[in-house]
Design an enzyme around this catalytic site. Structure first.
Site, short mmCIF file in Angstrom:
data_model
loop_
_atom_site.label_atom_id
_atom_site.label_comp_id
_atom_site.label_asym_id
_atom_site.label_seq_id
_atom_site.Cartn_x
_atom_site.Cartn_y
_atom_site.Cartn_z
N CYS A 1 2.93 6.60 -7.45
CA CYS A 1 2.53 7.53 -8.18
C CYS A 1 3.62 8.67 -7.65
CB CYS A 1 1.31 7.98 -8.45
SG CYS A 1 0.38 6.98 -9.27
N SER B 1 0.67 -1.37 -0.15
CA SER B 1 0.20 0.10 0.08
C SER B 1 0.74 1.18 0.18
CB SER B 1 -0.77 0.12 1.47
OG SER B 1 -1.81 0.99 1.15
#
Length: 643
Positions: free
Chosen positions: A42, A38
Site C-alpha cells: 500500500c 511482507s
C-alpha cells in the site's frame, strides 16, 4: 506437522508468524514467487512520488530476518506450478528453472490478485505499466528518472489510480486520469465522488470521465493514448489501474471449488472445498455480512485478520469462524481524504434492498477553534428500523476516525440511533460537543420518524419542474448562486411570507447544508403543510453534484495582489457567516481595491465568479491548498441591468 504457505505478503506472512507463535514445534515453509516477502504494497505509490524517501522502509521484513525470527523456511523466487491434493504435494519451480516436489500436512493459499490488462493494441509498449509489487515499483521509478517523464496518463480512477495520480504530481509529472465510469472511486456514491472531482481539477489534474481507451501507439515522442470519443492524450508514460482479478489458476488446476464471483470458495473456517487446504486474502470470496452474498474484497486489513484466524484453524482444528468483512477503506487524494464502509446507496439499489440515506456537512472540530475544516458524511440505512448499511465521508481531517467508529457499529448490527448514543472525546481542537457522526444519526432518525420528509439531489433534478422550490438562505447567500427556479424566502422572514407558499402544491425547501431548510420545514408542517420536503445536504450537496467537471486551474494570487488586498479569514464559520463577511468587506472598500478571502467553503470559491458577474466585481484569482481556499476579489462599478 508440516504447514506450507503459498504467498508471502499480507495474509500469508501473517499466518506464518501466527503459526509459529501457537506451535513452536511445527515445520513451516513459506513459498513466494517473487524476491520479497511482507512488504508494504500500500506504500508503493508514495515511494514513487518521493513521499517515502527510502526504499528499504517498504520492506517490513527480509526473507532472512523473517525466517530467523520465526524459524520459518522462507523460499523466495519459488513458484508453485501445481498442487496435488491426492498425495498432498506441490510442484515448485526455482528461479533457475529447476523443479522439485514438496509435501504438506496443511496447505494455505495466499496468492493475491493479478492486475487487469485488457488485450488492447499497443498495451505492451515500452512505458506502459501496472503497479502491484516492488519490482513494478522499481521499474516505474527508474523509467521516470531515465526518461525524464513530464506527462503521464493514469487509466482507471480507483484507489491506486488516484494515489498514483497524486504521487506522479509530487514527482513533477503532469497527470491525466481516464475513467470509463461517470465518477472516480466506483465503490462510493456519485455525490460524494463529486467532491473528489472538484479537488482533482483544482490540483491541476486533467479528468476524463466516461471515456474508454481504445488503443495505444508508441511514437518517437512518447505514447499516444486514443479514447473512444476520438480524443487523444500525449504521454511519456501510462499507468494501468483498471482493476484486479483473484489469482485462482493454481486453485482451479487443483480442482478446488470457485465461487460465483470467481474467487476461491472457502467456508467459515477459511477452508477450501478440499480438506486441509485453506485460502485467504484477495483470491477468496466470502459472504458479505450485510447481504449474505459472496463478494471479493481486495483490502489488507481483512487479509491480515484472515491470516490470524486460519493459522489457529490449521493448528487447533477448525475452531475459529471468520465473521466476514463489510469493506472499510480509505484513500488520500492530494489534500483530501475519502473513506467508506459497508454498502453505498448505489450498491443497495443494485441489490434491490430498501434503504434511505442522509447527508450532513460538519466541521472536523469546533468551528470557533482555528483551522476547522469541512467534513461531509453520508449514511445509508433501513428506512424503518434504522439499521446502518454504510457510511461515506469526505474531508481533510478526522475522516478516518468517523468511519472507523461507524464501521464498528455496522459490524455489530447497529442502527443510526447507536450513532446518537456513542460517546466521543470532546475538546475544541478535536471535535464538537455534537460530533459529526452524532449529527448524522440525528438527521437520519428525523428522516425515519417523519419529522423531516426529505428529497435527494438526484430526485430534485428529476422533479424540479413539478415542485416549488424555496431557498431559505439570506438574500446575500442567494446572490452568490442558487438552484434555478428557486424563490428566496430567508428563514428569519418565513413566517411573514407564509401566504406566498402554497399548501396545495409540492414544496421543496433548502438552505446551505440542510439545517435552516429543516427549521423552515418544521414551521410549515406546524402550520398544516403536508407536502413539504427538505433537500438532503442542502445547496452544497446539490451544487457540487450537478457542477460540470472544471478544466484544471493552476492560477495562484501573486504576492503583490495578496499584499494590496484587505484580508479576511472566514475559515470554519457557519453559514451565512462567510458570505456575509465577504459582502461586508467588499462594501467597505473603494472601486479598484481588492479583498483576499481565505475560506474552507468550496462553494464560496466556486460561486464567487458568478457573483462577480452579477455585481460588477471582478474575480482576480482563486487557489486551494489543504482545504483552504484563497479568493482575490476586486471591487468594480455596480453592474447595471439590461432592459
Amino acid at each position: 506437522m508440516r504447514h506450507v504457505i503459498i504467498g508471502g505478503v499480507a495474509g500469508g506472512a501473517t499466518a506464518a508468524a501466527r503459526l509459529r507463535r501457537v506451535d513452536e514445534t511445527a515445520e513451516i515453509i513459506l513459498l513466494e514467487k517473487g524476491p520479497y516477502i511482507s512488504y508494504a504494497n500500500c506504500g508503493l505509490p508514495y515511494y514513487i512520488g518521493g513521499v517515502i524517501a527510502k526504499r528499504e522502509k517498504l520492506l517490513l521484513q527480509t526473507p532472512k530476518s523473517f525466517g530467523t525470527r520465526f524459524r520459518i523456511d522462507v523460499r523466495i523466487e519459488s513458484k508453485v506450478i501445481a498442487i496435488h491434493p491426492e498425495d498432498k504435494s506441490l510442484t515448485i519451480r526455482r528461479a533457475n528453472g529447476e523443479e522439485y516436489k514438496e509435501t504438506y500436512d496443511k496447505l494455505l493459499l495466499s496468492p493475491g490478485a493479478n492486475p487487469v490488462k485488457p488485450p488492447l493494441e499497443g498495451i505492451n509498449s515500452e512505458g506502459i505499466f501496472t503497479l502491484r509489487n516492488v519490482e513494478d515499483t522499481d521499474h516505474i521509478k527508474a523509467y521516470i528518472a531515465e526518461k525524464q517523464v513530464k506527462r503521464a496518463v493514469v487509466v482507471g480512477a480507483g484507489f491506486i489510480g488516484l494515489e498514483m495520480a497524486e504521487n506522479l504530481h509530487h514527482a513533477g509529472v503532469a497527470v491525466s486520469v481516464v475513467e470509463m465510469g461517470n465518477q472516480v472511486m466506483a465503490p462510493i456514491d456519485f455525490s460524494m465522488a463529486a467532491y473528489i472531482h472538484q479537488h482533482l481539477t483544482q490540483k491541476g489534474t486533467s479528468l476524463y470521465l466516461e471515456e474508454g481507451v481504445t488503443h495505444f501507439q508508441r511514437t518517437d515522442s512518447g505514447i499516444t493514448v486514443f479514447l473512444k470519443s476520438g480524443r487523444t492524450i500525449p504521454a511519456d508514460m501510462v499507468l494501468l489501474s483498471i482493476g484486479v482479478r483473484p489469482a485462482t489458476a493454481l486453485a482451479q488446476q487443483a480442482g478446488l471449488k470457485l465461487g460465483e464471483t470467481g474467487g476461491i470458495w472457502v467456508d467459515k473456517h477459511l477452508e477450501t472445498s478440499q480438506k486441509d487446504i485453506y485460502a485467504v486474502g484477495d483470491a477468496i470470496e466470502y459472504p458479505h455480512p450485510l447481504t449474505g452474498k459472496p463478494w471479493l474484497n481486495y483490502l489488507a486489513n481483512p487479509a491480515n485478520r484472515q491470516g490470524r484466524i486460519v493459522a489457529d484453524n490449521m493448528v487447533f482444528g477448525n475452531t475459529v469462524s471468520y465473521e466476514g468483512a463489510i469493506g472499510t477503506s480509505i484513500a488520500k487524494v492530494f489534500d483530501m481524504t475519502v473513506a467508506s464502509t459497508g454498502l453505498a446507496a448505489k450498491r443497495l439499489k443494485q441489490l434491490g434492498m430498501e434503504y434511505q440515506s442522509s447527508v450532513t456537512h460538519s466541521s472536523s472540530h469546533a468551528g470557533y477553534y482555528p483551522d476547522a475544516l469541512p467534513l461531509t458524511l453520508k449514511l445509508t440505512f433501513h428506512p424503518k428500523t434504522g439499521k446502518l448499511y454504510g457510511a461515506q465521508c469526505v474531508g481533510y481531517e478526522g475522516v478516518d476516525k468517523r468511519i472507523d467508529q461507524i464501521a464498528g457499529v455496522i459490524k455489530h448490527g447497529g442502527t443510526v440511533y447507536d450513532l446518537t448514543e456513542t460517546e466521543h472525546t470532546y475538546a475544541p481542537p478535536f471535535s464538537s460537543a455534537k460530533d459529526p457522526i452524532a449529527i448524522g444519526g440525528y438527521v437520519a432518525s428525523n428522516i425515519i420518524s417523519g419529522a423531516m420528509p426529505a428529497i435527494s439531489w438526484r430526485e430534485l433534478v428529476d422533479e424540479k419542474d413539478q415542485v416549488m422550490m424555496f431557498d431559505t438562505r439570506t438574500a446575500e447567500e442567494y446572490s452568490f448562486g442558487s438552484i434555478p427556479g428557486a424563490v428566496n424566502v430567508p428563514l428569519n422572514e418565513l413566517r411573514e411570507h407564509i401566504a406566498e407558499i402554497p399548501m396545495d402544491k409540492p414544496v421543496v425547501l433548502f438552505c446551505a447544508i440542510g439545517l435552516r431548510g429543516y427549521l423552515a420545514q418544521r414551521i410549515l408542517m406546524g402550520r398544516g403543510y403536508r407536502n413539504v420536503r427538505n433537500l438532503i445536504g442542502g445547496y452544497k450537496t446539490y451544487s457540487t453534484s450537478v457542477a460540470p467537471i472544471a478544466k484544471p486551474s493552476t492560477e495562484v494570487p501573486s504576492p503583490q495582489e495578496a499584499g494590496e488586498a484587505t484580508k479576511i479569514n472566514v475559515c470554519g464559520l457557519q453559514c451565512p457567516g462567510p458570505i456575509m463577511q465577504v459582502i461586508e468587506a467588499m462594501n467597505s472598500i473603494a472601486v479598484g481595491k481588492r479583498v483576499t478571502v481565505t475560506a474552507t467553503d468550496a462553494g464560496l470559491a466556486r460561486d464567487a465568479s458568478a457573483w462577480c458577474d452579477t455585481t460588477g466585481n471582478k474575480l482576480i484569482s482563486k487557489h486551494e491548498e489543504k482545504g483552504r481556499y484563497t479568493v482575490v476579489l476586486e471591487k468594480g462599478e455596480p453592474a447595471t441591468k439590461q432592459n
